[in-house]
Design a protein around this motif. Structure first.
Motif, PDB file in Angstrom:
ATOM      1  N   GLN A  22       0.849  -1.189   0.000  1.00 30.58           N
ATOM      2  CA  GLN A  22       0.000   0.000   0.000  1.00 30.58           C
ATOM      3  C   GLN A  22       0.885   1.239   0.000  1.00 30.58           C
ATOM      4  OE1 GLN A  22      -2.893   0.105   3.139  1.00 30.58           O
ATOM      5  NE2 GLN A  22      -3.914   1.933   2.353  1.00 30.58           N
ATOM      6  N   ILE A  23       0.625   2.135  -0.933  1.00 31.22           N
ATOM      7  CA  ILE A  23       1.372   3.378  -1.060  1.00 31.22           C
ATOM      8  C   ILE A  23       0.375   4.529  -1.158  1.00 31.22           C
ATOM      9  CG2 ILE A  23       2.935   4.756  -2.490  1.00 31.22           C
ATOM     10  CD1 ILE A  23       4.382   2.468  -1.257  1.00 31.22           C
ATOM     11  N   SER A  24       0.593   5.570  -0.407  1.00 34.25           N
ATOM     12  CA  SER A  24      -0.234   6.774  -0.520  1.00 34.25           C
ATOM     13  C   SER A  24       0.545   7.809  -1.322  1.00 34.25           C
ATOM     14  CB  SER A  24      -0.582   7.327   0.865  1.00 34.25           C
ATOM     15  OG  SER A  24      -1.361   6.411   1.596  1.00 34.25           O
ATOM     16  N   PRO A  25       0.182   8.034  -2.579  1.00 33.37           N
ATOM     17  CA  PRO A  25       0.909   9.029  -3.367  1.00 33.37           C
ATOM     18  C   PRO A  25       0.760  10.416  -2.736  1.00 33.37           C
ATOM     19  CG  PRO A  25      -0.537   7.700  -4.761  1.00 33.37           C
ATOM     20  CD  PRO A  25      -0.920   7.425  -3.339  1.00 33.37           C
ATOM     21  N   PRO A  26       1.702  11.298  -2.992  1.00 38.46           N
ATOM     22  CA  PRO A  26       1.584  12.657  -2.472  1.00 38.46           C
ATOM     23  C   PRO A  26       0.418  13.388  -3.122  1.00 38.46           C
ATOM     24  CG  PRO A  26       3.358  12.521  -4.069  1.00 38.46           C
ATOM     25  CD  PRO A  26       2.886  11.115  -3.843  1.00 38.46           C
ATOM     26  N   GLY A  27       0.053  14.525  -2.569  1.00 39.08           N
ATOM     27  CA  GLY A  27      -1.016  15.321  -3.149  1.00 39.08           C
ATOM     28  C   GLY A  27      -0.645  15.841  -4.531  1.00 39.08           C
ATOM     29  N   ALA A 249       0.822   8.641  -9.487  1.00 39.32           N
ATOM     30  CA  ALA A 249       0.152   7.341  -9.490  1.00 39.32           C
ATOM     31  C   ALA A 249       0.538   6.504 -10.700  1.00 39.32           C
ATOM     32  CB  ALA A 249      -1.362   7.527  -9.454  1.00 39.32           C
ATOM     33  N   THR A 250       0.856   7.162 -11.826  1.00 43.57           N
ATOM     34  CA  THR A 250       1.170   6.382 -13.036  1.00 43.57           C
ATOM     35  C   THR A 250       2.388   5.492 -12.839  1.00 43.57           C
ATOM     36  OG1 THR A 250       2.569   8.104 -14.076  1.00 43.57           O
ATOM     37  CG2 THR A 250       0.192   8.177 -14.530  1.00 43.57           C
ATOM     38  N   TYR A 251       3.376   5.955 -12.057  1.00 42.91           N
ATOM     39  CA  TYR A 251       4.567   5.122 -11.834  1.00 42.91           C
ATOM     40  C   TYR A 251       4.202   3.859 -11.059  1.00 42.91           C
ATOM     41  CZ  TYR A 251       6.374   9.789 -12.749  1.00 42.91           C
ATOM     42  OH  TYR A 251       6.598  11.032 -13.286  1.00 42.91           O
ATOM     43  N   LEU A 396      20.933   8.811 -12.694  1.00 45.09           N
ATOM     44  CA  LEU A 396      21.784   9.921 -12.286  1.00 45.09           C
ATOM     45  C   LEU A 396      20.923  11.035 -11.684  1.00 45.09           C
ATOM     46  CD1 LEU A 396      24.217  10.110 -15.345  1.00 45.09           C
ATOM     47  CD2 LEU A 396      24.471   8.799 -13.220  1.00 45.09           C
ATOM     48  N   ASP A 397      21.455  11.713 -10.682  1.00 49.19           N
ATOM     49  CA  ASP A 397      20.748  12.800  -9.997  1.00 49.19           C
ATOM     50  C   ASP A 397      19.368  12.351  -9.504  1.00 49.19           C
ATOM     51  OD1 ASP A 397      20.102  15.301  -8.981  1.00 49.19           O
ATOM     52  OD2 ASP A 397      19.508  16.130 -10.929  1.00 49.19           O
ATOM     53  N   PRO A 398      19.320  11.262  -8.721  1.00 49.50           N
ATOM     54  CA  PRO A 398      18.017  10.761  -8.268  1.00 49.50           C
ATOM     55  C   PRO A 398      17.273  11.736  -7.372  1.00 49.50           C
ATOM     56  CG  PRO A 398      19.785   9.710  -7.047  1.00 49.50           C
ATOM     57  CD  PRO A 398      20.445  10.478  -8.164  1.00 49.50           C
ATOM     58  N   GLY A 399      18.001  12.675  -6.757  1.00 56.81           N
ATOM     59  CA  GLY A 399      17.351  13.630  -5.867  1.00 56.81           C
ATOM     60  C   GLY A 399      16.432  14.598  -6.573  1.00 56.81           C
ATOM     61  N   CYS A 400      16.470  14.630  -7.917  1.00 58.12           N
ATOM     62  CA  CYS A 400      15.604  15.560  -8.638  1.00 58.12           C
ATOM     63  C   CYS A 400      14.121  15.223  -8.472  1.00 58.12           C
ATOM     64  CB  CYS A 400      15.972  15.622 -10.118  1.00 58.12           C
ATOM     65  SG  CYS A 400      15.639  14.126 -11.075  1.00 58.12           S
ATOM     66  N   THR A 404       8.506  16.940  -7.191  1.00 63.27           N
ATOM     67  CA  THR A 404       7.086  16.618  -7.005  1.00 63.27           C
ATOM     68  C   THR A 404       6.824  15.396  -6.126  1.00 63.27           C
ATOM     69  OG1 THR A 404       7.158  15.327  -9.061  1.00 63.27           O
ATOM     70  CG2 THR A 404       6.356  17.599  -9.217  1.00 63.27           C
ATOM     71  N   TYR A 405       7.857  14.547  -5.895  1.00 63.14           N
ATOM     72  CA  TYR A 405       7.605  13.319  -5.141  1.00 63.14           C
ATOM     73  C   TYR A 405       8.843  12.992  -4.316  1.00 63.14           C
ATOM     74  CZ  TYR A 405       5.389   8.675  -4.428  1.00 63.14           C
ATOM     75  OH  TYR A 405       4.788   7.553  -3.884  1.00 63.14           O
ATOM     76  N   PRO A 406       9.090  13.758  -3.246  1.00 63.90           N
ATOM     77  CA  PRO A 406      10.310  13.552  -2.454  1.00 63.90           C
ATOM     78  C   PRO A 406      10.463  12.147  -1.894  1.00 63.90           C
ATOM     79  CG  PRO A 406       9.227  15.617  -1.867  1.00 63.90           C
ATOM     80  CD  PRO A 406       8.276  14.876  -2.749  1.00 63.90           C
ATOM     81  N   GLY A 407       9.347  11.464  -1.645  1.00 61.36           N
ATOM     82  CA  GLY A 407       9.407  10.137  -1.044  1.00 61.36           C
ATOM     83  C   GLY A 407       9.385   8.989  -2.033  1.00 61.36           C
ATOM     84  N   TYR A 408       9.650   9.263  -3.299  1.00 61.16           N
ATOM     85  CA  TYR A 408       9.506   8.231  -4.338  1.00 61.16           C
ATOM     86  C   TYR A 408      10.394   7.013  -4.100  1.00 61.16           C
ATOM     87  CZ  TYR A 408       9.363   6.117  -9.014  1.00 61.16           C
ATOM     88  OH  TYR A 408       9.221   5.249 -10.083  1.00 61.16           O
ATOM     89  N   TRP A 409      11.673   7.244  -3.844  1.00 55.15           N
ATOM     90  CA  TRP A 409      12.583   6.112  -3.675  1.00 55.15           C
ATOM     91  C   TRP A 409      12.242   5.316  -2.426  1.00 55.15           C
ATOM     92  CZ3 TRP A 409      14.334   5.552  -8.184  1.00 55.15           C
ATOM     93  CH2 TRP A 409      14.705   6.651  -8.971  1.00 55.15           C
ATOM     94  N   ASP A 410      11.806   5.998  -1.379  1.00 59.04           N
ATOM     95  CA  ASP A 410      11.370   5.293  -0.169  1.00 59.04           C
ATOM     96  C   ASP A 410      10.104   4.484  -0.433  1.00 59.04           C
ATOM     97  OD1 ASP A 410      13.484   6.233   1.302  1.00 59.04           O
ATOM     98  OD2 ASP A 410      12.361   7.861   2.246  1.00 59.04           O
ATOM     99  N   ALA A 411       9.227   5.026  -1.286  1.00 56.88           N
ATOM    100  CA  ALA A 411       7.990   4.298  -1.615  1.00 56.88           C
ATOM    101  C   ALA A 411       8.323   2.977  -2.300  1.00 56.88           C
ATOM    102  CB  ALA A 411       7.091   5.162  -2.493  1.00 56.88           C
ATOM    103  N   LEU A 412       9.234   3.012  -3.275  1.00 57.80           N
ATOM    104  CA  LEU A 412       9.629   1.769  -3.939  1.00 57.80           C
ATOM    105  C   LEU A 412      10.319   0.822  -2.960  1.00 57.80           C
ATOM    106  CD1 LEU A 412      10.966   2.924  -7.447  1.00 57.80           C
ATOM    107  CD2 LEU A 412       8.695   2.047  -6.837  1.00 57.80           C
TER     108      LEU A 412
END
Length: 421
Positions: A22-27, A249-251, A396-400, A404-412
């Motif tokens: 379960q993942i809650s995407p950001p607003g 959500a598309t990712y 490269l440059d994953p922090g970019c 819009t989605y600072p928690g993306y890598w943590d979500a995965l």
């Protein structure tokens, strides 16, 4: 590694299991920046819940603060905005990074204030066109200039427009129309906005704009698909809830079909009002995606779909995506470059179309590739999908993704995806 990611690069390790969780995407970024602007223009206190906290929305909030609006953040998904209906002249340029929504929206909004304003951004924003909006405002008697056709934009605002009607060329971006629409209730007289021609980028975003405006008390009528009439109501403070980000959500939808998993986002695809939610049906068709996909009305979803198409059973041509060349980077070029870094010939450009060759046998193979993200959050997040099925994919440059989605890598990572240095 999981949450503690390197700053310069990140290599994904393909999971040997389906992604389930379960993942809650950001607003929604698009809705959050609209709501922040409107709350900042309103008199009184507005509470925005479910909001996105990211680089783009932080730039908008900071710009509002610089003009005398009180913006509080009581928790991770809430903004409390208190405005007087008038903005002060800021002591320095409004710096908006690479936030296209904030830059375009604020350019029109400050034109109806009083004082001198400069709207600026980073090196990437300074390459993104704003001339059609500048010319529209000039036609309304606003003293505004953008010598390069891109930010910085200098505005000497006198508190009004000299005319009650404007014609805008929105072929490059629907944000120009949204910017004028959201400023219009402050024009002091009934105001009309007409399209020059019928072309408009991602018309669905206009619907988001109208819904947000009405939530803050505006009266706006869509007279025809190319004409809007706005009453001089100003804005009233409001409590406003922001839905999750459909682009984000598309990712997750794509990660689900790629791995045969099941990811609960807490919101059904049909419940989204954002244009990119249209991508759900295309993603659901994988691995039999359509041979021709018109991306004109779901532009931010195209990077997701293009990377997914690499694993489709048959080639996919993406059309109607010329506007992707003037996003955070030239996304058509970035996608073809990244796909061909994985395997030469995997993608090609024909004019402004992108053709992805498609090869299901890529899954399970090793193709060492460093993906240049061009500091574009959507390129980083979409190519992470390739790393779910192919060994050797380095972003490269994953922090970019903080845009819009600072928690993306943590979500995965929470779904069981591992990373390495």
């Amino acid at each position: 590694m999981t949450a503690a990611m390197p700053l310069e690069k990140l290599t994904l390790l393909p999971p040997a299991h389906a992604l389930i969780g379960q993942i809650s995407p950001p607003g929604s970024k698009s809705i959050t920046n609209r709501a922040l602007l409107l709350a900042g223009l309103a008199r009184g206190k507005s509470r925005l819940t479910g909001a996105l906290k990211s680089d783009d929305t932080r730039y908008m909030a900071e710009a509002l603060r610089a003009m005398g609006v009180t913006v509080e953040e009581p928790d991770a998904t809430t903004f409390v905005v208190t405005g007087t209906g008038e903005w002060n002249e800021p002591s320095q340029p409004l710096f908006l990074g690479n936030a296209g929504t904030a830059t375009r929206f604020l350019t029109a909004a400050v034109a109806l204030q009083k004082g001198r304003f400069t709207v600026d951004g980073d090196e990437h924003m300074r390459k993104r066109p704003i001339l059609p909006l500048v010319e529209a405002l000039q036609s309304l008697g606003v003293a505004i200039a953008a010598p390069s056709g891109c930010p910085p934009v200098a505005i000497e605002a006198k508190g009004g427009f000299s005319k009650s009607r404007v014609v805008i060329d929105a072929g490059l971006s629907s944000q120009y129309v949204s910017a004028l629409l959201m400023a219009a209730p402050l024009a002091g007289q009934p105001f009309e906005i007409a399209l020059a021609g019928s072309e408009i980028g991602a018309r669905g975003y206009i619907d988001l704009t109208l819904a947000a405006m009405r939530a803050f008390g505006a009266k706006v009528e869509e007279v025809s698909p190319s004409l809007w009439r706005v009453e001089p109501t100003g804005y009233t403070a409001s409590d406003f809830h922001i839905e999750p980000d459909a682009s984000a959500a598309t990712y997750l939808w794509a990660a689900e079909v790629l791995t045969g998993g099941k990811i609960d986002l807490g919101t059904q695809a049909a419940a989204f009002t954002q244009p990119d939610a249209k991508a759900y049906d295309v993603i659901s068709a994988f691995p039999q995606m359509p041979a021709d996909i018109d991306g004109s009305q779901m532009q931010d979803a195209i990077p997701t779909l293009a990377v997914l198409a690499a694993f489709n059973e048959t080639p996919v041509r993406f059309t109607g995506i010329a506007n992707l060349r003037v996003k955070e980077c030239d996304r058509i070029r970035a996608l073809s470059t990244g796909l061909n870094a994985i395997r030469p010939g995997l993608a090609r450009e024909e004019g402004d179309d992108l053709i992805v060759a498609a090869d299901p046998s890529l899954a399970g193979e090793t193709h060492p590739a460093e993906i240049d993200t061009f500091a574009d959050h959507r390129i980083a997040m979409s190519f992470a999908l390739a790393g779910l099925k192919i060994s050797g994919i380095t972003i490269l440059d994953p922090g970019c993704v903080a845009k819009t989605y600072p928690g993306y890598w943590d979500a995965l990572a929470s779904l069981g995806v591992d990373y390495s240095d």
